[in-house]
Design an enzyme around this catalytic site. Structure first.
Site, short mmCIF file in Angstrom:
data_model
loop_
_atom_site.label_atom_id
_atom_site.label_comp_id
_atom_site.label_asym_id
_atom_site.label_seq_id
_atom_site.Cartn_x
_atom_site.Cartn_y
_atom_site.Cartn_z
N GLY A 1 0.81 -1.18 -0.11
CA GLY A 1 0.00 0.11 -0.13
C GLY A 1 0.64 1.29 -0.01
O GLY A 1 1.84 1.24 0.63
N GLY B 1 -0.01 -1.70 10.09
CA GLY B 1 -0.57 -0.26 9.78
C GLY B 1 0.03 0.57 8.59
O GLY B 1 0.15 1.69 8.67
N CYS C 1 -9.09 0.97 5.15
CA CYS C 1 -8.49 1.82 5.80
C CYS C 1 -9.47 2.74 6.50
O CYS C 1 -10.58 2.72 6.29
CB CYS C 1 -7.69 3.10 4.82
SG CYS C 1 -6.55 2.44 3.87
N LYS D 1 -10.58 -3.03 -3.41
CA LYS D 1 -10.30 -4.20 -2.48
C LYS D 1 -11.36 -4.22 -1.44
O LYS D 1 -11.21 -3.48 -0.46
CB LYS D 1 -8.80 -4.23 -2.11
CG LYS D 1 -8.35 -5.50 -1.31
CD LYS D 1 -6.78 -5.44 -0.93
CE LYS D 1 -6.74 -6.81 -0.63
NZ LYS D 1 -5.09 -6.71 0.00
N THR E 1 -7.66 -8.87 4.94
CA THR E 1 -7.79 -9.74 6.22
C THR E 1 -9.01 -9.90 7.22
O THR E 1 -9.65 -8.65 7.05
CB THR E 1 -6.33 -9.40 6.81
OG1 THR E 1 -6.71 -8.05 7.22
CG2 THR E 1 -5.10 -9.70 6.19
N GLY F 1 -5.23 -17.06 1.75
CA GLY F 1 -4.71 -18.51 2.08
C GLY F 1 -4.39 -19.37 1.12
O GLY F 1 -4.28 -20.49 1.20
N GLY G 1 -0.39 -14.18 -0.93
CA GLY G 1 0.14 -13.39 -0.06
C GLY G 1 1.09 -13.95 1.16
O GLY G 1 2.18 -14.29 0.99
#
Length: 301
Positions: free
Chosen positions: A46, A72, A129, A164, A192, A243, A264
């Site tokens: 990001g 973060g 976010c 996303k 997530t 996953g 990921g």
């Protein structure tokens, strides 16, 4: 001859395998293990309009079948990204998708406008976010906010826009339809799941942030289910993730309706995972006499 090409909003990927944002940097760290030209695309970490320091440590914890992270969205900001990361990625024959983050609509738009003249192929808008102007609720948890920010981003974006989606909602299809209504060219899911771990010996939280995003094999059945539901609800391409560690995992998402997939957490365990998955998909296609990968997309009803 098998054909693994897929198309997302007019951008052709040589194969459906990409990296998931935040797990691959901008490819520099992995380029000694992986020939980035073998991947359909690289999705960057990001990037925000200014550098973000991220959360205090500890910010990663292992869990059964996965991990928690509360990084973060630490990043060097758009200026460094354009100067350093884009030229690096342009050395490779792969598509570049930039993950964009922000705390307000204005912050997202500044990054998107800055990228308009850069040689990148797709924008992935991270709407998980916290929206500082709306009391900290994430953009992706309110369908009105999803539609509104999608519409604003589309006004200034030079590249196709991929929204996303966060899985931390009651009904993922409502969010996907909101993104589509706002003009999204595609959606990617899932981000997530919110989780927590407590260190029983120290009797405190394992993460300084208390909660973190859970990723890894444990979330895959949830992610496959959500991709399937969204595929039945919208008419835009889906990039599936959550996953994926093997070619079989990736194929589950494709059969459920994903046009492409992002790998990921598996990168942390096996830096060769992305290429192995791309090769595994080819092997599967040969074994099943499938000429075009596109024939597999959404084949399970």
């Amino acid at each position: 001859m098998i054909d693994t090409r897929v198309n997302i909003a007019g951008v052709e990927l040589k194969n459906p395998v990409m990296t998931a944002s935040g797990t691959f940097g901008s490819g520099m760290e992995y380029s000694e293990f992986v020939d980035l030209s073998r991947l359909g695309g690289v999705v960057t970490k990001g990037v925000a309009d200014v550098p973000w320091p991220g959360n205090p440590t500890p910010r990663v914890a292992e869990t059964t079948g996965g991990m928690l992270n509360a990084i973060g969205l630490q990043n060097p900001g758009i200026d460094v990204f354009c100067k350093r990361d884009i030229p690096f990625l342009k050395q490779y024959d792969t598509k570049i998708m930039v993950n964009v983050c922000g705390h307000s609509t204005e912050e997202y738009l500044r990054v998107v406008e800055r990228l308009a003249n850069e040689p990148v192929d797709l924008l992935e808008i991270n709407i998980s976010c916290p929206n500082v102007k709306e009391g900290g609720i994430t953009f992706g948890q309110d369908p009105k906010a999803v539609e509104a920010i999608t519409r604003e981003v589309k006004k200034v974006a030079a590249q196709p826009v991929v929204m996303k989606l966060s899985p931390n909602v009651t009904d993922i299809t409502v969010m996907a339809r909101a993104a589509e209504a706002g003009g999204a060219d595609a959606v990617s899911l899932i981000n997530t799941l919110t989780g927590m771990k407590i260190d029983v010996e120290r009797q405190t939280f394992a993460l300084a942030n208390k909660t973190g995003g859970m990723s890894g094999p444990a979330v895959k059945p949830v992610a496959v289910r959500m991709v399937y539901q969204v595929a039945q609800s919208v008419n835009i391409p889906i990039i599936g993730m959550g996953g994926i560690a093997t070619a079989e995992d990736a194929l589950e998402f494709i059969l459920a309706g994903a046009t492409a997939v992002s790998v990921g957490t598996a990168n942390f365990i096996n830096p060769y995972a992305t290429v192995e998955i791309a090769e595994g998909i080819e092997t599967y296609m040969k074994r099943h006499n499938i000429e075009k990968l596109t024939d597999l997309i959404g084949a399970v009803h």
